[in-house]
Design a protein around this motif. Structure first.
Motif, PDB file in Angstrom:
ATOM      1  N   ARG A 201      15.303  -4.522  78.129  1.00 12.61           N
ATOM      2  CA  ARG A 201      15.117  -5.170  79.433  1.00 12.61           C
ATOM      3  C   ARG A 201      16.130  -4.653  80.450  1.00 12.61           C
ATOM      4  NH1 ARG A 201      14.901 -11.611  79.597  1.00 12.61           N
ATOM      5  NH2 ARG A 201      13.035 -11.156  78.381  1.00 12.61           N
ATOM      6  N   ASP A 202      17.379  -4.470  80.014  1.00  6.49           N
ATOM      7  CA  ASP A 202      18.420  -3.974  80.927  1.00  6.49           C
ATOM      8  C   ASP A 202      18.107  -2.551  81.399  1.00  6.49           C
ATOM      9  OD1 ASP A 202      19.648  -6.353  80.416  1.00  6.49           O
ATOM     10  OD2 ASP A 202      21.204  -5.536  79.117  1.00  6.49           O
ATOM     11  N   PHE A 203      17.619  -1.714  80.485  1.00  7.28           N
ATOM     12  CA  PHE A 203      17.231  -0.348  80.861  1.00  7.28           C
ATOM     13  C   PHE A 203      16.133  -0.379  81.932  1.00  7.28           C
ATOM     14  CE2 PHE A 203      19.080   1.142  76.745  1.00  7.28           C
ATOM     15  CZ  PHE A 203      19.822   2.203  77.233  1.00  7.28           C
ATOM     16  N   ILE A 204      15.134  -1.253  81.719  1.00  2.67           N
ATOM     17  CA  ILE A 204      13.991  -1.328  82.644  1.00  2.67           C
ATOM     18  C   ILE A 204      14.435  -1.822  84.017  1.00  2.67           C
ATOM     19  CG2 ILE A 204      11.795  -2.501  83.098  1.00  2.67           C
ATOM     20  CD1 ILE A 204      11.374  -2.500  80.014  1.00  2.67           C
ATOM     21  N   TYR A 205      15.239  -2.900  84.032  1.00  2.00           N
ATOM     22  CA  TYR A 205      15.681  -3.466  85.305  1.00  2.00           C
ATOM     23  C   TYR A 205      16.511  -2.469  86.115  1.00  2.00           C
ATOM     24  CZ  TYR A 205      14.161  -8.186  84.020  1.00  2.00           C
ATOM     25  OH  TYR A 205      13.418  -9.287  83.685  1.00  2.00           O
ATOM     26  N   LYS A 206      17.326  -1.678  85.422  1.00  2.00           N
ATOM     27  CA  LYS A 206      18.203  -0.743  86.116  1.00  2.00           C
ATOM     28  C   LYS A 206      17.480   0.568  86.443  1.00  2.00           C
ATOM     29  CE  LYS A 206      22.460   0.158  87.547  1.00  2.00           C
ATOM     30  NZ  LYS A 206      23.226  -0.642  88.496  1.00  2.00           N
ATOM     31  N   GLY A 207      16.333   0.807  85.812  1.00  2.00           N
ATOM     32  CA  GLY A 207      15.607   2.054  86.033  1.00  2.00           C
ATOM     33  C   GLY A 207      16.241   3.230  85.332  1.00  2.00           C
ATOM     34  N   VAL A 208      16.909   2.950  84.204  1.00  2.00           N
ATOM     35  CA  VAL A 208      17.597   3.985  83.434  1.00  2.00           C
ATOM     36  C   VAL A 208      16.859   4.171  82.109  1.00  2.00           C
ATOM     37  CG1 VAL A 208      19.787   4.633  82.345  1.00  2.00           C
ATOM     38  CG2 VAL A 208      19.807   3.358  84.477  1.00  2.00           C
ATOM     39  N   PHE A 209      16.835   5.398  81.608  1.00  2.00           N
ATOM     40  CA  PHE A 209      16.071   5.679  80.388  1.00  2.00           C
ATOM     41  C   PHE A 209      16.994   6.180  79.279  1.00  2.00           C
ATOM     42  CE2 PHE A 209      13.277   6.236  84.030  1.00  2.00           C
ATOM     43  CZ  PHE A 209      12.214   5.424  83.671  1.00  2.00           C
ATOM     44  N   PRO A 210      16.843   5.645  78.067  1.00  2.00           N
ATOM     45  CA  PRO A 210      17.672   6.113  76.948  1.00  2.00           C
ATOM     46  C   PRO A 210      17.089   7.358  76.300  1.00  2.00           C
ATOM     47  CG  PRO A 210      16.304   4.279  76.249  1.00  2.00           C
ATOM     48  CD  PRO A 210      15.995   4.493  77.699  1.00  2.00           C
ATOM     49  N   LYS A 211      17.961   8.257  75.851  1.00  2.00           N
ATOM     50  CA  LYS A 211      17.544   9.437  75.096  1.00  2.00           C
ATOM     51  C   LYS A 211      18.390   9.498  73.833  1.00  2.00           C
ATOM     52  CE  LYS A 211      16.928  13.347  77.204  1.00  2.00           C
ATOM     53  NZ  LYS A 211      17.195  14.538  78.067  1.00  2.00           N
ATOM     54  N   VAL A 212      17.735   9.280  72.694  1.00  2.00           N
ATOM     55  CA  VAL A 212      18.447   9.277  71.412  1.00  2.00           C
ATOM     56  C   VAL A 212      18.150  10.580  70.678  1.00  2.00           C
ATOM     57  CG1 VAL A 212      18.786   8.073  69.230  1.00  2.00           C
ATOM     58  CG2 VAL A 212      18.325   6.758  71.308  1.00  2.00           C
ATOM     59  N   ASN A 213      19.151  11.417  70.532  1.00  2.00           N
ATOM     60  CA  ASN A 213      18.991  12.700  69.846  1.00  2.00           C
ATOM     61  C   ASN A 213      19.767  12.678  68.526  1.00  2.00           C
ATOM     62  OD1 ASN A 213      17.474  13.813  71.996  1.00  2.00           O
ATOM     63  ND2 ASN A 213      19.361  14.252  73.119  1.00  2.00           N
ATOM     64  N   ILE A 214      19.315  11.832  67.614  1.00  2.00           N
ATOM     65  CA  ILE A 214      19.948  11.697  66.301  1.00  2.00           C
ATOM     66  C   ILE A 214      18.849  11.721  65.237  1.00  2.00           C
ATOM     67  CG2 ILE A 214      21.368  10.255  64.787  1.00  2.00           C
ATOM     68  CD1 ILE A 214      22.590   9.025  67.325  1.00  2.00           C
ATOM     69  N   PRO A 215      18.893  12.633  64.289  1.00  2.00           N
ATOM     70  CA  PRO A 215      17.860  12.681  63.250  1.00  2.00           C
ATOM     71  C   PRO A 215      18.003  11.528  62.257  1.00  2.00           C
ATOM     72  CG  PRO A 215      19.509  14.381  62.882  1.00  2.00           C
ATOM     73  CD  PRO A 215      19.837  13.757  64.199  1.00  2.00           C
TER      74      PRO A 215
END
Length: 331
Positions: A201-215
């Motif tokens: 929800r915090d990502f959406i409200y702020k308009g920020v996107f997570p990128k997880v680069n971990i196998p």
């Protein structure tokens, strides 16, 4: 080196006695010189040197024994008090009384602190119950289609209150950390994804996107709950201080380096000024960015540092104003 220091200390302590022995030897030699024609002085010199060496050896042994008892008395009042002179016994008895007095004071203070923490913990849990009731009332208003701005404000403040109370509880739990953690082999990707999903929800409200680069096949040894707390605090700050423009990301990656695994949490936010950077882990320090946000408490990164130290992890931070921040968690 220890023996030389010991002999030097005894020589300083017994300097008056040694001076008297030296004067006594000079007087004996003088009388030998007067009484005997051949002026034989080797015999009195050897005799005096022998007596002084025996006396000095005994004093060194006694001083070493006293030092050992003195060291024992620092650690515990229950030392062996045998084979002591009156003055040595007087010294050690005084140390023992001081030791016992401090132990009693420390015990009393610890009991008071524990009682106070128990009360605070109970009050916090009681307040969380009230918060839950307020939250349910707000949800009920939403169900009844009562789109009231005041209700939304109450809900927002209630969430902030809930977060602050959780911080208080975590701070209280740190004192009993050894009873509240279990170290195990954890999937790093699962840890990070769990935190990212909880902050959706915090990502959406702020308009920020997570990128997880971990196998999937990367594992670390840590406590799952407390490590999630560390990652959550860092990601929360990354979201909070991201720029309000479309396309900003919070990137989480990793790197294996010899016997360590390093997690990088990188944002493209407002960054931290050079003068604030050395103090970001200090308690209650909010810095220039925190002063612009009334919700900043200066506790988050302080707790991150404390918990990471308890777990045996290391935290490093790099930041440039208006470029972004990279925080490393080193397992």
């Amino acid at each position: 080196m220890y023996l030389i220091n010991l002999i030097t200390k005894v020589a300083k302590t017994k300097s008056r006695d040694l001076l008297l022995y030296a004067i006594n030897t000079i007087v004996i030699i003088f009388f030998y010189y007067l009484l005997f024609d051949n002026s034989e002085i080797i015999y009195p010199l050897i005799l005096s040197a022998f007596i002084v060496s025996i006396y000095f050896s005994i004093e060194v042994i006694r001083y070493k024994s006293f030092q050992e008892k003195l060291y024992d008395s620092k650690r515990s009042p229950n030392y062996d008090g045998s084979n002591l002179t009156y003055s040595e016994e007087e010294i050690l008895n005084n140390i023992s009384e001081i030791h016992q007095d401090y132990q009693n004071k420390i015990y009393t203070l610890n009991q008071q602190i524990k009682e106070r923490e128990t009360l605070f913990s109970q009050w916090i849990h009681n307040m969380k119950t009230s918060i839950t009731v307020i939250d349910l009332a707000c949800e009920q208003s939403n169900i009844n289609n009562e789109n009231n701005k005041s209700i939304e404000d109450i809900k927002e403040e209630n969430n902030m209150l809930k977060k602050n109370l959780e911080e208080c509880l975590n701070l209280l739990r740190l004192d009993d950390f050894s009873r509240d953690y279990i170290t195990g082999r954890c999937s790093l990707r699962e840890l990070v994804n769990g935190v990212v999903n909880s902050k959706k929800r915090d990502f959406i409200y702020k308009g920020v996107f997570p990128k997880v680069n971990i196998p999937d096949d990367v594992y670390v040894y840590t406590d799952k709950k407390w490590c999630s707390y560390i990652i959550e605090q860092i990601i929360s700050n990354a979201i909070k201080y991201s720029k309000t423009k479309s396309g900003d990301t919070v990137e989480i990656s990793y790197k294996n380096n010899n016997n360590t695994t390093i997690v990088f949490i990188k944002d493209t936010g407002v960054g931290i000024s050079k003068e604030d950077l050395p103090r970001v882990f200090d308690p209650f320090f909010t810095g220039n960015n925190g002063r612009k946000d009334r919700n900043a408490t200066g506790i988050g990164l302080y707790m991150v540092k404390l918990v990471s130290q308890k777990l045996g992890h290391k935290i490093e931070i790099e930041s440039t104003t208006n470029v972004g921040t990279i925080i490393k968690i080193i397992f």
